[in-house]
Design a protein around this motif. Structure first.
Motif, PDB file in Angstrom:
ATOM      1  N   ASN A  30      -4.827 -22.520  21.049  1.00 21.00           N
ATOM      2  CA  ASN A  30      -4.895 -21.591  22.604  1.00 21.00           C
ATOM      3  C   ASN A  30      -3.342 -21.482  22.994  1.00 21.00           C
ATOM      4  N   ALA A  31      -3.560 -23.122  23.245  1.00 22.44           N
ATOM      5  CA  ALA A  31      -1.902 -23.179  24.516  1.00 22.44           C
ATOM      6  C   ALA A  31      -0.388 -22.594  23.582  1.00 22.44           C
ATOM      7  N   CYS A  32      -1.201 -23.534  22.076  1.00 24.44           N
ATOM      8  CA  CYS A  32       0.302 -22.651  21.897  1.00 24.44           C
ATOM      9  C   CYS A  32       0.456 -21.330  21.290  1.00 24.44           C
ATOM     10  N   LEU A  33      -0.030 -20.367  21.404  1.00 22.71           N
ATOM     11  CA  LEU A  33      -0.590 -18.473  21.039  1.00 22.71           C
ATOM     12  C   LEU A  33       0.380 -18.271  23.249  1.00 22.71           C
ATOM     13  N   GLU A  34      -0.194 -19.300  23.579  1.00 25.17           N
ATOM     14  CA  GLU A  34       0.375 -18.976  25.290  1.00 25.17           C
ATOM     15  C   GLU A  34       2.103 -18.851  25.438  1.00 25.17           C
ATOM     16  N   LEU A  35       2.509 -20.005  24.741  1.00 20.52           N
ATOM     17  CA  LEU A  35       3.624 -20.544  25.112  1.00 20.52           C
ATOM     18  C   LEU A  35       4.405 -18.978  24.038  1.00 20.52           C
ATOM     19  N   LEU A  36       3.367 -19.137  22.750  1.00 18.57           N
ATOM     20  CA  LEU A  36       4.332 -18.167  21.812  1.00 18.57           C
ATOM     21  C   LEU A  36       4.314 -16.758  22.065  1.00 18.57           C
ATOM     22  N   ARG A  37       3.566 -15.797  23.878  1.00 14.29           N
ATOM     23  CA  ARG A  37       3.611 -15.281  24.347  1.00 14.29           C
ATOM     24  C   ARG A  37       4.587 -14.926  24.813  1.00 14.29           C
ATOM     25  N   LEU A  38       5.284 -16.356  24.975  1.00 15.95           N
ATOM     26  CA  LEU A  38       6.843 -16.318  26.632  1.00 15.95           C
ATOM     27  C   LEU A  38       8.102 -16.452  25.411  1.00 15.95           C
ATOM     28  N   LYS A  39       7.441 -16.179  24.562  1.00 17.24           N
ATOM     29  CA  LYS A  39       8.251 -15.579  23.301  1.00 17.24           C
ATOM     30  C   LYS A  39      10.280 -16.374  23.182  1.00 17.24           C
ATOM     31  N   PRO A  40       9.431 -17.673  22.478  1.00 15.56           N
ATOM     32  CA  PRO A  40      10.529 -18.622  22.043  1.00 15.56           C
ATOM     33  C   PRO A  40      11.661 -18.265  21.210  1.00 15.56           C
ATOM     34  N   THR A  41      13.009 -18.843  21.346  1.00 15.47           N
ATOM     35  CA  THR A  41      13.830 -18.145  20.796  1.00 15.47           C
ATOM     36  C   THR A  41      13.985 -18.753  19.034  1.00 15.47           C
ATOM     37  N   VAL A  42      13.122 -19.720  19.199  1.00 12.58           N
ATOM     38  CA  VAL A  42      13.211 -20.704  17.415  1.00 12.58           C
ATOM     39  C   VAL A  42      11.800 -21.396  17.920  1.00 12.58           C
ATOM     40  N   ILE A  43      11.326 -21.241  16.847  1.00 10.86           N
ATOM     41  CA  ILE A  43       9.764 -21.799  16.572  1.00 10.86           C
ATOM     42  C   ILE A  43       9.973 -22.435  15.812  1.00 10.86           C
ATOM     43  N   ARG A  44       9.717 -24.173  15.227  1.00  8.76           N
ATOM     44  CA  ARG A  44      10.216 -25.162  14.827  1.00  8.76           C
ATOM     45  C   ARG A  44       8.597 -25.450  14.073  1.00  8.76           C
ATOM     46  N   GLY A  45       8.599 -25.734  13.008  1.00  2.00           N
ATOM     47  CA  GLY A  45       6.469 -26.338  12.555  1.00  2.00           C
ATOM     48  C   GLY A  45       7.048 -27.063  11.233  1.00  2.00           C
ATOM     49  N   ASN A  46       6.261 -27.440  10.559  1.00  4.66           N
ATOM     50  CA  ASN A  46       5.452 -27.937   9.376  1.00  4.66           C
ATOM     51  C   ASN A  46       4.758 -27.039   8.828  1.00  4.66           C
ATOM     52  N   ALA A  47       4.933 -27.073   7.173  1.00  6.60           N
ATOM     53  CA  ALA A  47       3.766 -25.448   7.065  1.00  6.60           C
ATOM     54  C   ALA A  47       2.423 -25.379   7.265  1.00  6.60           C
ATOM     55  N   SER A  48       2.028 -25.985   7.287  1.00  6.50           N
ATOM     56  CA  SER A  48       0.582 -26.213   8.205  1.00  6.50           C
ATOM     57  C   SER A  48       0.506 -25.905   9.668  1.00  6.50           C
ATOM     58  N   GLU A  49       1.293 -26.123  10.374  1.00  3.55           N
ATOM     59  CA  GLU A  49       1.589 -25.712  11.943  1.00  3.55           C
ATOM     60  C   GLU A  49       2.433 -23.826  11.804  1.00  3.55           C
ATOM     61  N   ILE A  50       2.769 -23.575  10.510  1.00  4.90           N
ATOM     62  CA  ILE A  50       3.470 -22.142  10.607  1.00  4.90           C
ATOM     63  C   ILE A  50       2.124 -21.651  10.585  1.00  4.90           C
ATOM     64  N   ILE A  51       1.476 -21.752   9.355  1.00  3.54           N
ATOM     65  CA  ILE A  51       0.150 -21.117   8.701  1.00  3.54           C
ATOM     66  C   ILE A  51      -0.620 -21.075   9.964  1.00  3.54           C
ATOM     67  N   ALA A  52      -0.900 -22.100  10.143  1.00  2.00           N
ATOM     68  CA  ALA A  52      -2.320 -22.014  11.532  1.00  2.00           C
ATOM     69  C   ALA A  52      -1.731 -20.919  13.033  1.00  2.00           C
ATOM     70  N   LEU A  53      -0.593 -20.900  13.108  1.00  3.81           N
ATOM     71  CA  LEU A  53       0.344 -19.590  14.250  1.00  3.81           C
ATOM     72  C   LEU A  53      -0.511 -18.187  13.022  1.00  3.81           C
ATOM     73  N   SER A  54       0.755 -18.412  12.197  1.00  2.00           N
ATOM     74  CA  SER A  54       0.685 -16.532  11.630  1.00  2.00           C
ATOM     75  C   SER A  54      -1.541 -16.558  11.406  1.00  2.00           C
ATOM     76  N   GLN A  55      -2.201 -17.010  11.178  1.00  2.00           N
ATOM     77  CA  GLN A  55      -3.798 -16.726  10.785  1.00  2.00           C
ATOM     78  C   GLN A  55      -4.472 -16.444  12.072  1.00  2.00           C
TER      79      GLN A  55
END
Ligand SMILES: Nc1ncnc2c1ncn2[C@@H]1O[C@H](COP(=O)(O)OP(=O)(O)OP(=O)(O)O)[C@@H](O)[C@H]1O
Ligand SMILES: Cc1ncsc1CCO
Length: 180
Positions: A30-55
């Motif tokens: 939830n914390a990451c999704l809140e930050l995501l809504r603030l439109k970062p220029t870049v999102i950098r994560g490992n595969a599990s983190e990126i899959i979790a966000l897109s999930q």
């Protein structure tokens, strides 16, 4: 974090989201999704983190933990989805770094694979944070129109430093010198 992101946006400064262990708890997601809504220029994560966000938008199978339990190439579709949904440049780190952006942003529909680095980088905690910081530095120094290329360059330079450090490490114990 939210205040920093809002201030960066207000001053039209780029910023980078590192969704550390986004899949390990609902609170972190939830914390990451809140930050995501603030439109970062870049999102950098490992595969599990990126899959979790897109999930959070579509079901792409189970994921958990701080370290990745997926190969970066498992996250190509998740990265494309996240780039399209967020409008951010998405960078997945791993054996192959994947950088992608969607047609909805200035950088257009792009997908780049970077093959630099050594497997030991994955075993050193905080190399993920370090490469995120390097991406932020490259993106901050670049023309905003070149943020995609700056992200690719940062991942490549970090990987090459790892390769040089590995070679130095065969001869001395000062592996960290390659990153100076
Ligand atoms: N198998 C590998 N071969 C080459 N380079 C790798 C490999 N695995 C990771 N790297 C590199 O290591 C750096 C950190 O990526 P990694 O995916 O391990 O981050 P992370 O899991 O978020 O790290 P952290 O444990 O610090 O949270 C990146 O520059 C990436 O390219
Ligand atoms: C933020 C953080 N804290 C412990 S490990 C880690 C991820 C660094 O890449």
């Amino acid at each position: 974090m939210k205040a920093a992101a809002l201030l960066a946006n207000e001053h039209r400064k780029p910023w980078v989201l590192d969704p550390v262990a986004a899949g390990s708890s609902q609170f972190r997601l939830n914390a990451c999704l809140e930050l995501l809504r603030l439109k970062p220029t870049v999102i950098r994560g490992n595969a599990s983190e990126i899959i979790a966000l897109s999930q959070a938008g579509i079901d792409m199978g189970p994921t958990k933990g701080v370290d990745s339990c997926h190969e970066s190439m498992d996250a190509v579709e998740a990265a494309k989805f996240l780039a399209e949904a967020s409008g951010s440049i998405v960078a997945v780190s791993g054996a192959v770094d994947i950088i992608c952006s969607s047609k909805s942003i200035t950088h257009g529909n792009r997908l780049v694979f970077v093959h630099n680095g050594v497997p030991m980088l994955q075993k050193i905690t905080a190399t993920g944070c370090a490469v995120t910081a390097l991406i932020a530095a490259f993106v901050a120094a670049a023309d905003p129109l070149h943020a995609f290329d700056a992200t690719v360059s940062a991942l490549s330079v970090f990987g090459i430093a790892g390769e040089m450090g590995m070679e130095l490490g065969q001869r001395s114990c000062f592996v960290a010198d390659a990153f100076d």
